[in-house]
Design an enzyme around this catalytic site. Structure first.
Site, PDB file in Angstrom:
ATOM      1  N   SER A 179     -19.888  -3.927 -15.565  1.00  0.00           N
ATOM      2  CA  SER A 179     -19.128  -3.608 -14.365  1.00  0.00           C
ATOM      3  C   SER A 179     -20.114  -3.148 -13.295  1.00  0.00           C
ATOM      4  O   SER A 179     -21.151  -3.783 -13.082  1.00  0.00           O
ATOM      5  CB  SER A 179     -18.077  -2.526 -14.682  1.00  0.00           C
ATOM      6  OG  SER A 179     -17.378  -2.127 -13.527  1.00  0.00           O
ATOM      7  N   TYR A 184     -15.382  -7.277  -4.022  1.00  0.00           N
ATOM      8  CA  TYR A 184     -16.267  -7.233  -5.188  1.00  0.00           C
ATOM      9  C   TYR A 184     -15.859  -6.092  -6.113  1.00  0.00           C
ATOM     10  O   TYR A 184     -15.742  -6.265  -7.333  1.00  0.00           O
ATOM     11  CB  TYR A 184     -17.717  -7.051  -4.741  1.00  0.00           C
ATOM     12  CG  TYR A 184     -18.672  -6.751  -5.872  1.00  0.00           C
ATOM     13  CD1 TYR A 184     -19.024  -7.741  -6.775  1.00  0.00           C
ATOM     14  CD2 TYR A 184     -19.214  -5.474  -6.031  1.00  0.00           C
ATOM     15  CE1 TYR A 184     -19.894  -7.466  -7.829  1.00  0.00           C
ATOM     16  CE2 TYR A 184     -20.082  -5.200  -7.067  1.00  0.00           C
ATOM     17  CZ  TYR A 184     -20.426  -6.190  -7.968  1.00  0.00           C
ATOM     18  OH  TYR A 184     -21.266  -5.921  -9.007  1.00  0.00           O
ATOM     19  N   LYS A 226     -14.528  -5.663 -10.263  1.00  0.00           N
ATOM     20  CA  LYS A 226     -15.079  -4.754 -11.260  1.00  0.00           C
ATOM     21  C   LYS A 226     -14.047  -3.717 -11.714  1.00  0.00           C
ATOM     22  O   LYS A 226     -14.066  -3.285 -12.868  1.00  0.00           O
ATOM     23  CB  LYS A 226     -16.338  -4.075 -10.707  1.00  0.00           C
ATOM     24  CG  LYS A 226     -17.480  -5.055 -10.440  1.00  0.00           C
ATOM     25  CD  LYS A 226     -17.838  -5.866 -11.687  1.00  0.00           C
ATOM     26  CE  LYS A 226     -19.036  -6.756 -11.487  1.00  0.00           C
ATOM     27  NZ  LYS A 226     -19.390  -7.522 -12.713  1.00  0.00           N
TER      28      LYS A 226
END
Length: 279
Positions: free
Chosen positions: A132, A146, A150
């Site tokens: 992650s 983004y 994660k």
């Protein structure tokens, strides 16, 4: 001899983890879209299988997992490392840019995991390690989409850990901070095509900071690779492993903020439960 299956292994974290695993005496199945980039980086080795895998193709994931088991007989450690970044404001990110990012960072991870888990279930053993980011624990302006990928990886990992624990399979999510890799280069980082001037004070600062710190980040990638070996060696690995003092500081700050906000809003938060009086 353990068998590692590492995605995105031709450079960056993936290549360094593969090198560390080989140095530890383990076997490595290193995957990339172009396997020749793996051999160019890692060379040829009897304990190394370089194989093609575009993580957005689940068929290729099953083929690569099958090749791994055919050569080495098992898969002990899966490192879902393949992924890339997208820098831009939420509003600036187009539907196409967002879809491509999720296709690799989330759906690709899911596809590879679905391909490898049947082999681990058969073994009643294994360790899934999902890469992650500090951005998967706390959001930053400019990294929203983004970070969303994660955050998804974090949620998938938590649920998966509970599902496979009775089967002897361990699961960890690793949260690196900013490490001195090529992540901020054009090879690993996409930028939104659209720039909106109204975000110059927020996302604009993030863009400038990314340019300034590139290749000057605090984290040492080789020490990260060593941490992965320590994680693989752990008898009781953690669900979460933050890597980097910047990640630790960010986690502590967010935890403190959440605790303070919860205390402030606790009365309203708990007031919504159903009560007999309300009936």
């Amino acid at each position: 001899m353990r068998v590692w299956f590492i995605t995105g292994a031709s450079r960056g974290f993936g290549a360094l983890i593969a090198e560390a695993a080989l140095a530890a005496g383990d076997a490595v199945v290193a995957t990339a879209r172009d396997p020749s980039t793996i051999t160019a980086r890692l060379g040829s080795h009897e304990r190394l299988l370089a194989t093609r895998l575009d993580v957005t193709s689940e068929a290729e994931a099953h083929e690569a997992a099958g090749q791994a088991v055919k050569k080495f007989g098992r898969i002990d450690i899966l490192v879902n490392n393949a992924g890339y970044g997208l820098l831009g404001a939420i509003e600036e990110a187009s539907a196409a840019e967002t879809s491509r990012l999720f296709a690799t960072n989330v759906f690709g991870l899911l596809g590879v995991t679905r391909a490898v888990l049947p082999h681990m279930r058969r073994q009643r053993a294994g360790h899934v390690i999902n890469v992650s980011s500090v951005g998967g624990y706390a959001g930053y302006p400019g990294w929203g989409v983004y970070g969303a990928t994660k955050f998804a990886v974090e949620g998938i990992t938590e649920a998966l850990a509970g599902e496979v624990a009775p089967l002897g399979i361990k699961v960890t999510v690793v949260e690196p901070g900013f490490f001195r890799t090529d992540f901020l280069d054009e090879t690993s980082l996409s930028r939104t095509a659209q720039h909106i001037e109204d975000y110059s004070e927020t996302v604009g600062r993030t863009r400038a900071h990314a340019a300034d710190v590139n290749h000057g980040q605090r984290g040492d990638p080789r020490k990260l690779a060593s941490a992965f070996i320590a994680l693989a060696n752990a008898e009781n690995p953690p669900l979460r492993l933050p890597l980097g003092s910047d990640t630790v500081a960010r986690i502590e700050a967010k935890n403190a903020f959440v605790a303070e906000e919860l205390a402030t809003w606790r009365e309203i938060a708990t007031s919504t439960d159903f009560t007999a009086e309300a009936a």
